[in-house]
Scaffold this motif. Structure first.
Motif, PDB file in Angstrom:
ATOM      1  N   ALA A 152      97.245   0.993 -41.913  1.00  0.00           N
ATOM      2  CA  ALA A 152      95.846   1.218 -42.292  1.00  0.00           C
ATOM      3  C   ALA A 152      95.151  -0.099 -42.622  1.00  0.00           C
ATOM      4  CB  ALA A 152      95.781   2.165 -43.478  1.00  0.00           C
ATOM      5  N   ALA A 153      95.895  -1.011 -43.251  1.00  0.00           N
ATOM      6  CA  ALA A 153      95.320  -2.320 -43.559  1.00  0.00           C
ATOM      7  C   ALA A 153      95.012  -3.080 -42.273  1.00  0.00           C
ATOM      8  CB  ALA A 153      96.284  -3.120 -44.425  1.00  0.00           C
ATOM      9  N   PHE A 154      95.889  -2.938 -41.275  1.00  0.00           N
ATOM     10  CA  PHE A 154      95.654  -3.593 -39.982  1.00  0.00           C
ATOM     11  C   PHE A 154      94.412  -3.017 -39.316  1.00  0.00           C
ATOM     12  CE2 PHE A 154      96.312  -4.333 -35.461  1.00  0.00           C
ATOM     13  CZ  PHE A 154      96.747  -5.649 -35.441  1.00  0.00           C
ATOM     14  N   LEU A 155      94.251  -1.701 -39.419  1.00  0.00           N
ATOM     15  CA  LEU A 155      93.064  -1.036 -38.876  1.00  0.00           C
ATOM     16  C   LEU A 155      91.795  -1.584 -39.510  1.00  0.00           C
ATOM     17  CD1 LEU A 155      91.341   1.192 -37.554  1.00  0.00           C
ATOM     18  CD2 LEU A 155      92.063   2.708 -39.393  1.00  0.00           C
ATOM     19  N   GLU A 156      91.799  -1.667 -40.807  1.00  0.00           N
ATOM     20  CA  GLU A 156      90.605  -2.147 -41.507  1.00  0.00           C
ATOM     21  C   GLU A 156      90.304  -3.593 -41.134  1.00  0.00           C
ATOM     22  OE1 GLU A 156      90.401  -3.140 -45.939  1.00  0.00           O
ATOM     23  OE2 GLU A 156      89.521  -1.128 -45.851  1.00  0.00           O
ATOM     24  N   ALA A 157      91.329  -4.430 -41.069  1.00  0.00           N
ATOM     25  CA  ALA A 157      91.132  -5.837 -40.711  1.00  0.00           C
ATOM     26  C   ALA A 157      90.679  -5.984 -39.262  1.00  0.00           C
ATOM     27  CB  ALA A 157      92.425  -6.611 -40.942  1.00  0.00           C
ATOM     28  N   SER A 158      91.160  -5.110 -38.388  1.00  0.00           N
ATOM     29  CA  SER A 158      90.755  -5.153 -36.974  1.00  0.00           C
ATOM     30  C   SER A 158      89.281  -4.828 -36.815  1.00  0.00           C
ATOM     31  CB  SER A 158      91.594  -4.168 -36.156  1.00  0.00           C
ATOM     32  OG  SER A 158      92.945  -4.516 -36.191  1.00  0.00           O
ATOM     33  N   LEU A 159      88.808  -3.875 -37.606  1.00  0.00           N
ATOM     34  CA  LEU A 159      87.398  -3.513 -37.523  1.00  0.00           C
ATOM     35  C   LEU A 159      86.504  -4.663 -37.989  1.00  0.00           C
ATOM     36  CD1 LEU A 159      87.577   0.153 -38.908  1.00  0.00           C
ATOM     37  CD2 LEU A 159      87.347  -0.578 -36.534  1.00  0.00           C
ATOM     38  N   LYS A 160      87.014  -5.480 -38.892  1.00  0.00           N
ATOM     39  CA  LYS A 160      86.236  -6.612 -39.397  1.00  0.00           C
ATOM     40  C   LYS A 160      86.311  -7.824 -38.466  1.00  0.00           C
ATOM     41  CE  LYS A 160      86.815  -5.383 -44.288  1.00  0.00           C
ATOM     42  NZ  LYS A 160      87.387  -5.814 -45.607  1.00  0.00           N
ATOM     43  N   ASN A 161      87.322  -7.860 -37.593  1.00  0.00           N
ATOM     44  CA  ASN A 161      87.507  -8.996 -36.691  1.00  0.00           C
ATOM     45  C   ASN A 161      87.474  -8.510 -35.245  1.00  0.00           C
ATOM     46  OD1 ASN A 161      88.265 -11.268 -35.272  1.00  0.00           O
ATOM     47  ND2 ASN A 161      89.917 -11.833 -36.667  1.00  0.00           N
ATOM     48  N   PRO A 162      86.326  -8.585 -34.576  1.00  0.00           N
ATOM     49  CA  PRO A 162      86.206  -8.090 -33.196  1.00  0.00           C
ATOM     50  C   PRO A 162      87.149  -8.790 -32.221  1.00  0.00           C
ATOM     51  CG  PRO A 162      84.040  -8.513 -34.164  1.00  0.00           C
ATOM     52  CD  PRO A 162      85.048  -9.113 -35.093  1.00  0.00           C
ATOM     53  N   ASP A 163      87.567 -10.043 -32.536  1.00  0.00           N
ATOM     54  CA  ASP A 163      88.465 -10.767 -31.640  1.00  0.00           C
ATOM     55  C   ASP A 163      89.842 -10.136 -31.570  1.00  0.00           C
ATOM     56  OD1 ASP A 163      86.486 -12.586 -31.076  1.00  0.00           O
ATOM     57  OD2 ASP A 163      87.136 -14.037 -32.589  1.00  0.00           O
ATOM     58  N   SER A 164      90.140  -9.213 -32.460  1.00  0.00           N
ATOM     59  CA  SER A 164      91.452  -8.561 -32.449  1.00  0.00           C
ATOM     60  C   SER A 164      91.701  -7.814 -31.141  1.00  0.00           C
ATOM     61  CB  SER A 164      91.579  -7.599 -33.631  1.00  0.00           C
ATOM     62  OG  SER A 164      90.605  -6.557 -33.548  1.00  0.00           O
ATOM     63  N   LYS A 165      90.642  -7.468 -30.444  1.00  0.00           N
ATOM     64  CA  LYS A 165      90.779  -6.768 -29.164  1.00  0.00           C
ATOM     65  C   LYS A 165      91.346  -7.671 -28.072  1.00  0.00           C
ATOM     66  CE  LYS A 165      86.889  -3.680 -30.132  1.00  0.00           C
ATOM     67  NZ  LYS A 165      85.551  -3.222 -29.694  1.00  0.00           N
ATOM     68  N   THR A 166      91.354  -8.997 -28.303  1.00  0.00           N
ATOM     69  CA  THR A 166      91.802  -9.949 -27.281  1.00  0.00           C
ATOM     70  C   THR A 166      93.239 -10.413 -27.493  1.00  0.00           C
ATOM     71  OG1 THR A 166      90.964 -11.870 -28.527  1.00  0.00           O
ATOM     72  CG2 THR A 166      89.431 -10.758 -27.032  1.00  0.00           C
ATOM     73  N   ILE A 167      93.960  -9.785 -28.399  1.00  0.00           N
ATOM     74  CA  ILE A 167      95.359 -10.158 -28.631  1.00  0.00           C
ATOM     75  C   ILE A 167      96.150  -9.954 -27.337  1.00  0.00           C
ATOM     76  CG2 ILE A 167      97.466  -9.574 -29.880  1.00  0.00           C
ATOM     77  CD1 ILE A 167      95.717  -8.822 -32.268  1.00  0.00           C
ATOM     78  N   GLN A 168      96.891 -10.985 -26.934  1.00  0.00           N
ATOM     79  CA  GLN A 168      97.610 -10.960 -25.669  1.00  0.00           C
ATOM     80  C   GLN A 168      99.044 -10.478 -25.849  1.00  0.00           C
ATOM     81  OE1 GLN A 168      96.031 -11.830 -22.671  1.00  0.00           O
ATOM     82  NE2 GLN A 168      94.252 -11.801 -24.050  1.00  0.00           N
ATOM     83  N   ALA A 169      99.581  -9.940 -24.764  1.00  0.00           N
ATOM     84  CA  ALA A 169     100.970  -9.509 -24.779  1.00  0.00           C
ATOM     85  C   ALA A 169     101.887 -10.721 -24.846  1.00  0.00           C
ATOM     86  CB  ALA A 169     101.272  -8.682 -23.538  1.00  0.00           C
ATOM     87  N   GLY A 170     103.041 -10.547 -25.482  1.00  0.00           N
ATOM     88  CA  GLY A 170     104.001 -11.640 -25.577  1.00  0.00           C
ATOM     89  C   GLY A 170     104.738 -11.611 -26.900  1.00  0.00           C
ATOM     90  N   PHE A 171     105.588 -12.606 -27.093  1.00  0.00           N
ATOM     91  CA  PHE A 171     106.336 -12.742 -28.339  1.00  0.00           C
ATOM     92  C   PHE A 171     105.601 -13.699 -29.270  1.00  0.00           C
ATOM     93  CE2 PHE A 171     109.521 -10.996 -25.606  1.00  0.00           C
ATOM     94  CZ  PHE A 171     110.424 -10.335 -26.440  1.00  0.00           C
ATOM     95  N   TYR A 172     105.667 -13.392 -30.567  1.00  0.00           N
ATOM     96  CA  TYR A 172     104.979 -14.212 -31.563  1.00  0.00           C
ATOM     97  C   TYR A 172     105.928 -14.517 -32.717  1.00  0.00           C
ATOM     98  CZ  TYR A 172     100.640 -13.029 -29.166  1.00  0.00           C
ATOM     99  OH  TYR A 172      99.647 -12.887 -28.219  1.00  0.00           O
TER     100      TYR A 172
END
Length: 487
Positions: A191-211
């Motif tokens: 839920a915290a990730f959801l809330e932070a994602s809504l505040k940061n539109p760039d979260s939609k551009t997260i790329q596939a891969g290892f981090y």
């Protein structure tokens, strides 16, 4: 029971005298009731006398039975006065005396009470709607339990210093990424990730891969880390121009932690790795040897820890195909009557290993074509030391400088890559050329050079059209301490 008896019991309110237990109905022509017989029901309620019901259509009430009565068609006669339906009759019928329970006609049931609708809680409805919507958008993961009165559960800061390797797979939703992070201990709640994602539109551009992240990060910090390419956990493999497959396999083995034999086995069928079957054609009459050599394009590759040998080699072949298509390598050489695209690829690989500077590539491929196809050079032999060294590499031996190659090695006819005794192009490429060398092999210079030699430590090449000029260039190289063989 007859209607007469039933009505007698129903209207037993003292208005009519009883005789012998039977109710005596008033005559139709009695003056005290006749004047109200035609009036409207509301007028009856205003008079002390109820008026005379219209019983004229039923002179013998007691003789009718329920089975004979058509309730739906004759409400007027059933209730003793014409023109009124059951609801109107109930409204205007005489009331019983105090303490006397009224009796309803047989078959008539009391009207059902309407159930009172419960009012819905608008706050609860809005909350449920929110949960449904967020659940749809983020994989249905988030539940009411993850939302506190003051917001979702979350860590603070950028982590506790403990490393966590996570993989974002291709096509994952925000909810699925959140689940991965929670499972790895990176964030506290989805839920915290959801809330932070809504505040940061760039979260939609997260790329596939290892981090490479840290444990116990705030959701906001985790998103920022996923957007930073520096945190990508990849194995970088640099394939330089001219590298041969044995060298590439060794580097891949070191970076990916897989045995060299796995890469060697994966490369046995180059067509399965993406090399078109049409590549393996020659115009010089020599048999074709299918090899992956020459098709592993030199570049910097990023592989994940889970990359297989097949996947790594396919990525390199795919890059080669892209470059060859970009420069129209095959299309340009299709009309060449002397050598095929595969033979040109071999020439490009030799030029890549013999020369150091890009500007020398087109002159080098021109000289190679002259030696192999002009029939004006001794034995049409290339006399390229780099081809001899390729054979050494295939057999696990190190490459040698030109001055260290022995006379016996130069005369070895069992070596298919010995271009001192075997005419024309060798069986396969001897390395993997880059874009410049490929372009040079596709469009060689129009010069008439037959010889070349590196003359200094900067990689400068000297070309010559005669043997005497070439020997002069070799002397310059020796004076500059370049390890060349004397002319």
């Amino acid at each position: 029971m007859s209607y007469g008896q039933d009505y007698g019991g129903y209207y037993d309110d003292g208005r009519y005298p009883q005789q012998g237990g039977q109710q005596q109905w008033p005559q139709q022509q009695q003056p005290q009731y006749g004047q109200y017989g035609q009036q409207q029901p509301d007028q009856w309620q205003q008079q002390p006398q109820y008026g005379q019901p219209q019983y004229g259509q039923q002179p013998q009430y007691g003789q009718q039975t329920y089975g004979q009565q058509q309730y739906g068609q004759d409400y007027g006669t059933y209730y003793g006065h014409q023109g009124y339906d059951p609801q109107q009759y109930e409204q205007f019928a005489p009331q019983p005396q105090y303490g006397q329970q009224p009796q309803r006609p047989v078959g008539k049931t009391a009207p059902k009470k309407k159930k009172r609708k419960k009012k819905r809680n608008p706050f609860l409805a809005a909350l449920v709607t929110l949960l449904i919507l967020t659940g749809i958008g983020f994989g249905g993961y988030y539940g009411l339990s993850e939302f506190g009165f003051l917001g979702p559960s979350d860590y603070s800061g950028s982590g506790n210093g403990q490393e966590a390797i996570v993989e974002v797979k291709k096509g994952q939703s925000g909810g699925e990424i959140a689940e991965t992070l929670v499972s790895a201990g990176v964030i506290k709640s989805a839920a915290a990730f959801l809330e932070a994602s809504l505040k940061n539109p760039d979260s939609k551009t997260i790329q596939a891969g290892f981090y490479k992240l840290q444990k116990e990060m705030s959701a906001e910090a985790a998103i920022i880390a996923l957007l930073d390419k520096k945190n990508r956990y990849v194995k970088t493999v640099l394939v330089t121009e001219g590298m041969a497959t044995p060298e590439i396999y060794k580097k891949l083995s070191t970076e990916l932690g897989r045995p060299v034999e796995e890469f060697t086995n994966a490369a046995k069928d180059p067509v399965a790795l993406g090399v078109a079957e049409t590549w393996f054609t020659r115009k010089d009459g020599k048999p074709v040897t299918k090899s992956i050599e020459g098709f592993l394009f030199p570049a910097t590759y990023e592989f994940t820890p889970s990359t297989t040998p097949e996947q790594a080699l396919k990525a390199m072949v795919s890059r080669f195909n892209e470059v060859a298509k970009e420069i129209k390598f095959v299309e340009t050489l299709a009309s060449n009557k002397t050598y095929s695209a595969y033979e040109a690829l071999i020439a490009a690989s030799i030029a890549q290993n013999e020369l150091r500077k890009d500007e020398d590539m087109s002159k080098g491929t021109q000289a190679l074509y002259f030696r192999a196809y002009s029939k004006k050079f001794p034995c049409n032999c290339l006399k390229a030391d780099s081809a001899l060294n390729y054979y050494f590499k295939l057999n696990g031996a190190p490459a040698k400088p030109s001055k260290d190659i022995t006379a016996a090695e130069l005369a070895d006819k069992n070596n298919p890559y010995n271009t001192y005794v075997n005419a024309g192009m060798p069986p396969t490429p001897i390395g993997n050329p880059g874009k410049v060398a490929l372009s040079a092999a596709m469009s060689p210079s129009s010069s008439s050079f037959q010889y070349w030699v590196i003359v200094d430590d900067k990689g400068t090449a000297a070309f010559a059209s005669s043997l005497s000029s070439h020997c002069s260039n070799v002397q310059k190289a020796i004076k500059a301490n370049v390890p060349v063989r004397p002319c």
